[in-house]
Design a protein around this motif. Structure first.
Motif, PDB file in Angstrom:
ATOM      1  N   ALA A  45      31.038  32.244  44.787  1.00  0.00           N
ATOM      2  CA  ALA A  45      31.325  32.841  43.484  1.00  0.00           C
ATOM      3  C   ALA A  45      32.192  31.925  42.636  1.00  0.00           C
ATOM      4  CB  ALA A  45      32.013  34.197  43.672  1.00  0.00           C
ATOM      5  N   ALA A  46      33.183  31.290  43.268  1.00  0.00           N
ATOM      6  CA  ALA A  46      34.046  30.367  42.531  1.00  0.00           C
ATOM      7  C   ALA A  46      33.254  29.168  42.024  1.00  0.00           C
ATOM      8  CB  ALA A  46      35.198  29.913  43.421  1.00  0.00           C
ATOM      9  N   ALA A  47      32.335  28.666  42.838  1.00  0.00           N
ATOM     10  CA  ALA A  47      31.528  27.519  42.415  1.00  0.00           C
ATOM     11  C   ALA A  47      30.710  27.858  41.174  1.00  0.00           C
ATOM     12  CB  ALA A  47      30.621  27.073  43.556  1.00  0.00           C
ATOM     13  N   ARG A  48      30.098  29.032  41.180  1.00  0.00           N
ATOM     14  CA  ARG A  48      29.219  29.409  40.071  1.00  0.00           C
ATOM     15  C   ARG A  48      29.988  29.703  38.783  1.00  0.00           C
ATOM     16  NH1 ARG A  48      24.481  31.377  41.373  1.00  0.00           N
ATOM     17  NH2 ARG A  48      25.361  32.399  43.230  1.00  0.00           N
ATOM     18  N   HIS A  49      31.114  30.387  38.900  1.00  0.00           N
ATOM     19  CA  HIS A  49      31.788  30.899  37.709  1.00  0.00           C
ATOM     20  C   HIS A  49      33.044  30.119  37.310  1.00  0.00           C
ATOM     21  CE1 HIS A  49      29.126  34.367  37.696  1.00  0.00           C
ATOM     22  NE2 HIS A  49      29.326  34.465  38.995  1.00  0.00           N
ATOM     23  N   LEU A  50      33.617  29.337  38.233  1.00  0.00           N
ATOM     24  CA  LEU A  50      34.845  28.604  37.934  1.00  0.00           C
ATOM     25  C   LEU A  50      34.667  27.097  38.061  1.00  0.00           C
ATOM     26  CD1 LEU A  50      37.398  30.869  39.885  1.00  0.00           C
ATOM     27  CD2 LEU A  50      36.559  31.128  37.538  1.00  0.00           C
ATOM     28  N   PHE A  51      34.128  26.630  39.186  1.00  0.00           N
ATOM     29  CA  PHE A  51      34.043  25.196  39.432  1.00  0.00           C
ATOM     30  C   PHE A  51      33.021  24.515  38.519  1.00  0.00           C
ATOM     31  CE2 PHE A  51      35.216  25.892  44.212  1.00  0.00           C
ATOM     32  CZ  PHE A  51      36.448  26.396  43.821  1.00  0.00           C
ATOM     33  N   VAL A 124      49.762  31.663  38.471  1.00  0.00           N
ATOM     34  CA  VAL A 124      49.014  32.395  37.454  1.00  0.00           C
ATOM     35  C   VAL A 124      48.184  33.488  38.116  1.00  0.00           C
ATOM     36  CG1 VAL A 124      47.217  32.225  35.686  1.00  0.00           C
ATOM     37  CG2 VAL A 124      48.944  30.416  35.896  1.00  0.00           C
ATOM     38  N   ALA A 125      48.336  34.723  37.644  1.00  0.00           N
ATOM     39  CA  ALA A 125      47.619  35.867  38.205  1.00  0.00           C
ATOM     40  C   ALA A 125      46.123  35.736  37.957  1.00  0.00           C
ATOM     41  CB  ALA A 125      48.150  37.162  37.584  1.00  0.00           C
ATOM     42  N   SER A 126      45.339  35.878  39.012  1.00  0.00           N
ATOM     43  CA  SER A 126      43.900  35.712  38.902  1.00  0.00           C
ATOM     44  C   SER A 126      43.147  37.003  39.217  1.00  0.00           C
ATOM     45  CB  SER A 126      43.424  34.590  39.836  1.00  0.00           C
ATOM     46  OG  SER A 126      42.015  34.501  39.853  1.00  0.00           O
ATOM     47  N   HIS A 127      43.101  37.387  40.469  1.00  0.00           N
ATOM     48  CA  HIS A 127      42.286  38.518  40.888  1.00  0.00           C
ATOM     49  C   HIS A 127      42.998  39.295  41.981  1.00  0.00           C
ATOM     50  CE1 HIS A 127      41.260  35.014  43.363  1.00  0.00           C
ATOM     51  NE2 HIS A 127      41.038  35.854  44.357  1.00  0.00           N
ATOM     52  N   ALA A 128      42.445  40.428  42.334  1.00  0.00           N
ATOM     53  CA  ALA A 128      43.106  41.282  43.314  1.00  0.00           C
ATOM     54  C   ALA A 128      42.088  41.987  44.191  1.00  0.00           C
ATOM     55  CB  ALA A 128      43.978  42.323  42.607  1.00  0.00           C
ATOM     56  N   PHE A 284      33.370  35.801  38.188  1.00  0.00           N
ATOM     57  CA  PHE A 284      33.828  35.560  39.552  1.00  0.00           C
ATOM     58  C   PHE A 284      34.100  36.872  40.276  1.00  0.00           C
ATOM     59  CE2 PHE A 284      37.619  35.320  42.272  1.00  0.00           C
ATOM     60  CZ  PHE A 284      37.115  34.545  43.308  1.00  0.00           C
ATOM     61  N   CYS A 285      34.818  37.779  39.634  1.00  0.00           N
ATOM     62  CA  CYS A 285      35.183  39.044  40.274  1.00  0.00           C
ATOM     63  C   CYS A 285      33.963  39.907  40.580  1.00  0.00           C
ATOM     64  CB  CYS A 285      36.172  39.812  39.404  1.00  0.00           C
ATOM     65  SG  CYS A 285      37.833  39.086  39.370  1.00  0.00           S
ATOM     66  N   TYR A 290      36.098  41.335  43.623  1.00  0.00           N
ATOM     67  CA  TYR A 290      37.522  41.515  43.359  1.00  0.00           C
ATOM     68  C   TYR A 290      37.727  42.251  42.043  1.00  0.00           C
ATOM     69  CZ  TYR A 290      38.253  38.066  47.050  1.00  0.00           C
ATOM     70  OH  TYR A 290      38.259  37.416  48.255  1.00  0.00           O
ATOM     71  N   GLY A 291      38.997  42.477  41.707  1.00  0.00           N
ATOM     72  CA  GLY A 291      39.347  43.053  40.423  1.00  0.00           C
ATOM     73  C   GLY A 291      40.124  42.025  39.624  1.00  0.00           C
TER      74      GLY A 291
END
Length: 344
Positions: A45-51, A124-128, A284-285, A290-291
């Motif tokens: 998920a991180a690769a697709r939406h962040l990386f 930095v707050a990201s997800h939960a 990503f979430c 995640y939230g």
């Protein structure tokens, strides 16, 4: 959870980023950033939406390094040999990292992230995710309702299961003993352990991995469990006879942080800032389960999708967030005591 950017400040941030981007791209196009990763679905998920969006925007390649390791973070800051530049930390680890001065100060990044709760202790707050109460529906039907039911061994006889993680278990013990959510912190450590003493005979397993917890519930080896919300939703999606409640769910936040002294500090800070932008964070979430902690991300999340997220506005009155800054004792000492207690 009333957070948010004003329209003016949001435009200012976006505009400033756009103006600075060409110079940033020229400076960093040939560089590689190393990001500490949890692997598996999280990394996909991180690769697709962040990386991948970060690479398209800056030209800098991202190489994930897994698993996430606090010990490696501490070792590389002390040695100066960096295996990764950016990592994610839960609240308990964030407190430890801050106390040990392992994190790079955020500097201007903190000023640009203006929604309430955006930053904490140079992170930095990201997800939960949330630790929720779940159970075998074939045994208990539509009950139990809350952590007091988890502790009620006479009304709900059966096997229990909890994570072997003191910072998450001790607040649940107080809820099981009747303490109100808004009175939890600072934790009454002694009362927590007394409550744990009562439920310990029913604890069949102290789980240590998310996959393990889901398997125990799926296979019917335990009747009631404190488990990560995403693992329960996976079982429900697979039509397994399990149920869960958001009541008194315990939110554990994940924070992006930059390793102090990394030679790729500027690139790392840019990645952290872009990774919590609303649309990217929402994507990503949704994929990783995640939230988002940036409330503006819910602009890109449907109401149906929000029902699977512990930080959704509709759950605000039911859940609570860990308060590691007001824990009620030294986290390391309490953790060591918990480990001795589990093994006794």
């Amino acid at each position: 959870m009333k957070r948010g950017l004003t329209r003016r400040s949001a435009l200012a941030v976006a505009g400033g980023a756009a103006l600075s981007m060409p110079a940033f791209r020229r400076l960093h196009a040939a560089e590689t950033l190393y990001v500490n990763s949890w692997g598996g679905p999280w990394e996909r998920a991180a690769a697709r939406h962040l990386f991948e969006p970060f690479t398209r925007e800056t030209g800098a390649e991202i190489r994930p390094v897994s698993p996430v390791s606090f010990a490696k973070l501490a070792a590389q800051v002390r040695s100066g040999a960096y295996e990764f530049d950016v990592t994610t930390l839960g609240l308990a680890e964030l407190v430890r990292a801050h106390q040990a001065r392992l994190l790079e100060p955020l500097g201007p990044v903190a000023e640009r992230l203006s929604w309430p709760g955006a930053t904490l202790m140079n992170a930095v707050a990201s997800h939960a995710f949330a630790t929720v109460l779940a159970w075998n529906a074939q045994k208990y039907g539509d009950e139990p309702r809350n952590w007091q039911d988890f502790w009620n061994l006479s009304r709900f006889p059966g096997t229990r299961c909890m994570q072997r993680y003191a910072a998450r278990v001790l607040p649940l013990a107080l809820l099981g003993d009747g303490v109100a959510r808004d009175k939890l912190y600072p934790l009454d450590i002694e009362r927590s352990f007394r409550a744990l003493d009562r439920v310990k005979p029913a604890i069949r397993v102290w789980w240590t991995q998310g996959q393990q917890s889901a398997q125990l519930l799926r296979d019917g080896e335990i009747d009631m469990i404190a488990i990560w919300h995403g693992r329960v939703l996976e079982l429900i999606d697979d039509n397994k006879p399990v149920k869960m409640t958001w009541q008194d769910a315990e939110i554990d936040s994940a924070y992006w942080a930059v390793a102090r002294g990394t030679p790729r500090k500027d690139l790392a800070m840019r990645f952290v800032e872009l990774s919590v932008q609303p649309e990217r964070l929402a994507g990503f979430c949704k994929e990783a389960g995640y939230g988002p902690l940036n409330p503006n991300a819910f602009r890109y999340i449907t109401p149906a999708e929000a029902t699977r997220m512990p930080t959704a506005p509709q759950f605000e009155s039911q859940v609570f967030t860990q308060d590691m800054d007001n824990f009620g004792g030294d986290v390391a000492q309490v953790t060591a005591r918990f480990e001795r207690w589990v093994g006794a």
